[in-house]
Every structure is written in structure tokens, then in C-alpha cells.
Design an enzyme around this catalytic site. Structure first.
Site, PDB file in Angstrom:
ATOM      1  CB  SER A 146      -0.915   0.030   1.220  1.00  0.00           C
ATOM      2  OG  SER A 146      -1.889  -0.993   1.140  1.00  0.00           O
ATOM      3  N   GLY A 174       2.653  -1.934   9.005  1.00  0.00           N
ATOM      4  CA  GLY A 174       2.069  -0.628   9.295  1.00  0.00           C
ATOM      5  C   GLY A 174       2.195   0.379   8.172  1.00  0.00           C
ATOM      6  CG  PHE A 175      -0.494   1.246   5.402  1.00  0.00           C
ATOM      7  CD1 PHE A 175      -0.613  -0.038   4.918  1.00  0.00           C
ATOM      8  CD2 PHE A 175      -1.652   2.016   5.519  1.00  0.00           C
ATOM      9  CE1 PHE A 175      -1.856  -0.561   4.556  1.00  0.00           C
ATOM     10  CE2 PHE A 175      -2.899   1.510   5.160  1.00  0.00           C
ATOM     11  CZ  PHE A 175      -3.002   0.217   4.680  1.00  0.00           C
ATOM     12  CB  SER A 267      -3.877  -2.774   6.837  1.00  0.00           C
ATOM     13  OG  SER A 267      -2.778  -3.000   7.701  1.00  0.00           O
ATOM     14  N   PRO A 268      -4.884  -4.582   9.495  1.00  0.00           N
ATOM     15  CG  PRO A 268      -4.119  -6.614  10.383  1.00  0.00           C
ATOM     16  CD  PRO A 268      -4.340  -5.887   9.080  1.00  0.00           C
ATOM     17  CE  LYS A 306      -5.682  -7.261   0.606  1.00  0.00           C
ATOM     18  NZ  LYS A 306      -4.283  -7.388   0.169  1.00  0.00           N
ATOM     19  N   GLY A 387      -4.190 -17.652   1.980  1.00  0.00           N
ATOM     20  CA  GLY A 387      -3.782 -19.036   2.151  1.00  0.00           C
ATOM     21  C   GLY A 387      -3.690 -19.853   0.886  1.00  0.00           C
ATOM     22  CB  THR A 409       2.022 -16.258   2.942  1.00  0.00           C
ATOM     23  OG1 THR A 409       1.387 -15.135   3.563  1.00  0.00           O
ATOM     24  CG2 THR A 409       2.919 -16.943   3.950  1.00  0.00           C
TER      25      THR A 409
END
Length: 443
Positions: A146, A174-175, A267-268, A306, A387, A409
Site C-alpha cells: 500500500s 504498518g504501511f 489492514s489490521p 480490499k 492461504g 505468503t
């Protein structure tokens, strides 16, 4: 088959060299062996080096998956190996998928014909360093970012953790971003280089107004600059940025250089970001984003959103309503999860703060996708993400309603062969059908 044919060629070449060697070495002493046969040895050495280099230039080479990746995992931190991969791809020294995509993998969406349904999710090439190199791995679609308006370092290190028994990672980047201006400069430099090579008569126009020369009809290729492959730009907000203006500024800055724009509200790792998924906030944001997109030069890039995989059915129903009302072109399901499934085998790093990705995310993301697909207008495509590391995974997403899929991933664990591997496994599973024939067709 590739490895067998390669080594068969090596063996034949060495056999011919051996015959010549035997005919010239009879009676020679050990002392002057190298002096007598330096030409022959040079040929053998050059031939062997050439074969090795050619082998390494193909994503199918065992060197990448069997040697490079285990070494990186054993001796480097995840963030360091990530950075090395990006540097190598940016320098053009990474391998390529040399196998042409089977026509049965093609998918057309948003008026664009993708050569296959496999994309690389945002987060791998955060700073637009390696667009061509990563697309050459065999992906049809790459998201950079991002990207945030102003430069920001992201969260303190360490912020990226491997859960090796689960083939997963937890990240809290964290961007981290070099900002709009720096990334725009990279993209414009890449486009200018392409125009100088293919359409030098456009250089004056480009230098006066770069955005005026990025119509794919003018370029002759998508904005990725590679036929049938596409560039997505994933937009985020600064940690203390404006919830609306940061995204609108991203659309304004990058809209004429992207094949696809993605609004990341999931995003968390940015405080409060996921609150933008709530119905009222999302509606306000997307109304402003679409309005700004519609001011761009034609053709307008599609706008995707997203979302997180951690939403309940009520929240997903609200999101479906907003996407339809705001005329959003598509949705990506989903981002990393804040959940820690009981199926996790890892004992270290599990409690680290951040988003989990990898195989344990798949059932969570798939459930979210299926739920959203029930409530979402059928003309709004979904990209499935979470996944995916095999052809079976990709097909499961397609049958659940995903038009395309993304990996992230699995690239870090399997290496550059991952897109090729998934495509070949999809073809084996399709058994003569086309990818588009199975979308939304649960078994």
C-alpha cells in the site's frame, strides 16, 4: 521434464567433450596437463557455467526452491530476505516463467483480458521497485503498495515473523511507504523508458504531461507495460492522515498510471483503519473516491475495495449494499486476519501483534468470500486472497465465486516458482475445462 531435458543436454555435451579430451590427453604428464588442455577446459567450464545460468533463469530450476529458499529461511530474518528478493527482482536478475500460459487459464474482467487468474497481492512490492521482475514470475496481475500520501516508516522492527510449521507469517509493517511523490517518480521513469524505446515521437508530449500518454490504446499495452498483464496500485492512508482525502489524493496521483486502483480499508496494522469498513464511513469514502476517479483521463481504471476476512454476515451485507450503491467495480477478500486459529502448530511468534497470513487463513477467508458472494450483486467480481499455495486452493476459491485469486505468503515459502506451480496444478484439476467455467460452481 524441464530438468530431465536440461541435464540430458549437459550429459551429451560433456560426453562429446570427453571424447576430445581422451584423444588429446594420452601420454601427457600431470605437470603440464592444464597448459596442454586449457582450451578444452575453458570450453567445458564455459559450457557448464552457461547451462547453470540458463537453468537459474527459469523459475522451475530446483536451485530456487531446494537451495535458495531453505538457505534464506535458515540464515536470514523474514524482512531481510523480503528485501533481498525485491532488490534482485528490481535488478532484473530473478528467474522468469518461460512457459506460455494455456488459453484455458485466461479470464476477462473489467474489459481486460488476463492471461491467467493468478495475481500477486499488495505488500510484497511496497515501493514499486520490481514491477517487471515480479510479473515475470508468471503472475498476470501485480499490486504495488500500500502507498500512502506522505512517507512514513511503518511500525518498529521486528515486524515480520515466520511461523514455519504452519507455512505462515505474521506481519505488522504498518504501511511503511516512501510516499506518493517518490513512487510516482519511479512509475513515470519506467513509463518514459518504455516510450523512449517503443514510441520516441511521444517523448515531448510525455515530458510536458505524463498522464496524457498512459492510455493503453496509445501505449499498445496495459499500464503494466506487459501484454495481458496488469498493474494494480493499492492505496492506503497515513497513520495520522485524513480518512477521505488520503485516498482521494491517491486516486488523483496514480489513477492515470494504474490498470486497477485498490482502496485498502482492511489492514489490521493501522489504528482505526478497519472502522472505514462500517457502512456509513465506507459509503462516504467510496463516493468521494469514485467521484475523483471519474475526473481522470479516459479510460478510467476500475476501483476495487480490499476488505478484512474477519467480518460477520451483517457487516458483509452492509458492505455489499455500499459497493452496489457506489458503483464499485470489484472487491478483494481479503486481507490478513487478527484471529489465531486453534489449528496453528507453531509455538513461537503466535502471540505477536499483527495480521496472520498463509494456509491457516484460507478457511476464514473462504467463509467470508462465500458469505459476501451471497449478498453481492453478481456483476461485481471478487478477487480471492488468503492461504492460496496450490492449484486446488485456487480452484476452491473459484468455485466459491472468485473470478481471480492472489497469493502472497506462498511466494515467500515456495519462491519464484509459485505462480507456475499453481497454474500447472489448476490445468491438471480442470481436466479440459476452462477456468471461467468453474467460477461460482460449487461441487
Amino acid at each position: 521434464m524441464y530438468q530431465r531435458s536440461l541435464f540430458r543436454g549437459v550429459a551429451q555435451g560433456l560426453k562429446r567433450s570427453s571424447v576430445r579430451f581422451q584423444s588429446t590427453s594420452s601420454g601427457s604428464s600431470n605437470g603440464n596437463f592444464f597448459l596442454r588442455h586449457w582450451k578444452l577446459l575453458s570450453v567445458i567450464g564455459s559450457f557448464t557455467a552457461g547451462v547453470a545460468i540458463y537453468d537459474m533463469s527459469d523459475v522451475r530450476s530446483f536451485i530456487h526452491g531446494r537451495i535458495e529458499m531453505p538457505l534464506f529461511h535458515a540464515f536470514t530474518t523474514p524482512e531481510f530476505s523480503h528485501r533481498v528478493a525485491i532488490l534482485a527482482a528490481s535488478w532484473g536478475i530473478t528467474p522468469k516463467d518461460r512457459v506460455a500460459d494455456d488459453p484455458s487459464l485466461a479470464v476477462e474482467v473489467w474489459g481486460k483480458k488476463f492471461c491467467n487468474p493468478i495475481g500477486l497481492a499488495a505488500g510484497f512490492d511496497k515501493q514499486a521497485d520490481a514491477i517487471s521482475g515480479l510479473l515475470n514470475f508468471g503472475f498476470s496481475y501485480l499490486e504495488i503498495g500500500s502507498v500512502t500520501p506522505k512517507p512514513q516508516p511503518g511500525n518498529p522492527k521486528p515486524r515480520y515473523f515466520r511461523l514455519k510449521p504452519d507455512l505462515s507469517v505474521i506481519n505488522r509493517y504498518g504501511f511503511n511507504s516512501i510516499g506518493h511523490d517518490a513512487i510516482l517518480a519511479k512509475i513515470q521513469k519506467r513509463v518514459r523508458k518504455y516510450i523512449a524505446k517503443t514510441s520516441p515521437q511521444l517523448l515531448k508530449q510525455f515530458d510536458a504531461n505524463p498522464a496524457s500518454c498512459t492510455d493503453p490504446a496509445v501505449l499498445g499495452v496495459p499500464r503494466s507495460l506487459i501484454p495481458n498483464k496488469f498493474l494494480g496500485i493499492n492505496l492506503g492512508k497515513n497513520k495520522n492522515g485524513n480518512e477521505i482525502e488520503d485516498y482521494v489524493e491517491g486516486v488523483r496521483t496514480f489513477g492515470n498510471f494504474a490498470d486497477i486502483l485498490v482502496i485498502n480499508v482492511s489492514s489490521p496494522n493501522t489504528p482505526g483503519l478497519r472502522n472505514l469498513q462500517k457502512k456509513s464511513a465506507l459509503s462516504t469514502l467510496l463516493t468521494a473516491v469514485v467521484s475523483e476517479r471519474n475526473k481522470l483521463n479516459s479510460p478510467h481504471p476500475p476501483v476495487l475495495v480490499k476488505i478484512a476476512p474477519d467480518l460477520n454476515e451483517e457487516e458483509l451485507t452492509d458492505i455489499a449494499d455500499v459497493l452496489k450503491k457506489c458503483k464499485i467495480d470489484g472487491v478483494i477478500v481479503g486481507n490478513t486476519t487478527v484471529q489465531r486459529p486453534k489449528t496453528l502448530k507453531s509455538t513461537s511468534h503466535v502471540e505477536e501483534t499483527g495480521g496472520l497470513s498463509g494456509p491457516p487463513l484460507k478457511p476464514i477467508a473462504l467463509n467470508t468470500l462465500r458469505t459476501l458472494r451471497k449478498h453481492l450483486s453478481s456483476d461485481i467480481p471478487i478477487i480471492g486472497c488468503g492461504g492460496i499455495s496450490s492449484g486446488k486452493d485456487a480452484i476452491e476459491y473459484a468455485r466459491a465465486g472468485a473470478t481471480m485469486v492472489q497469493v502472497y505468503t506462498a511466494l515467500g515459502y515456495d519462491g519464484p516458482v509459485i505462480a507456475h506451480k499453481i497454474k500447472q496444478e489448476i490445468l491438471a484439476e480442470l481436466k479440459g475445462k476452462r477456468w471461467v467455467d468453474i467460477i461460482g460452481k460449487e461441487e
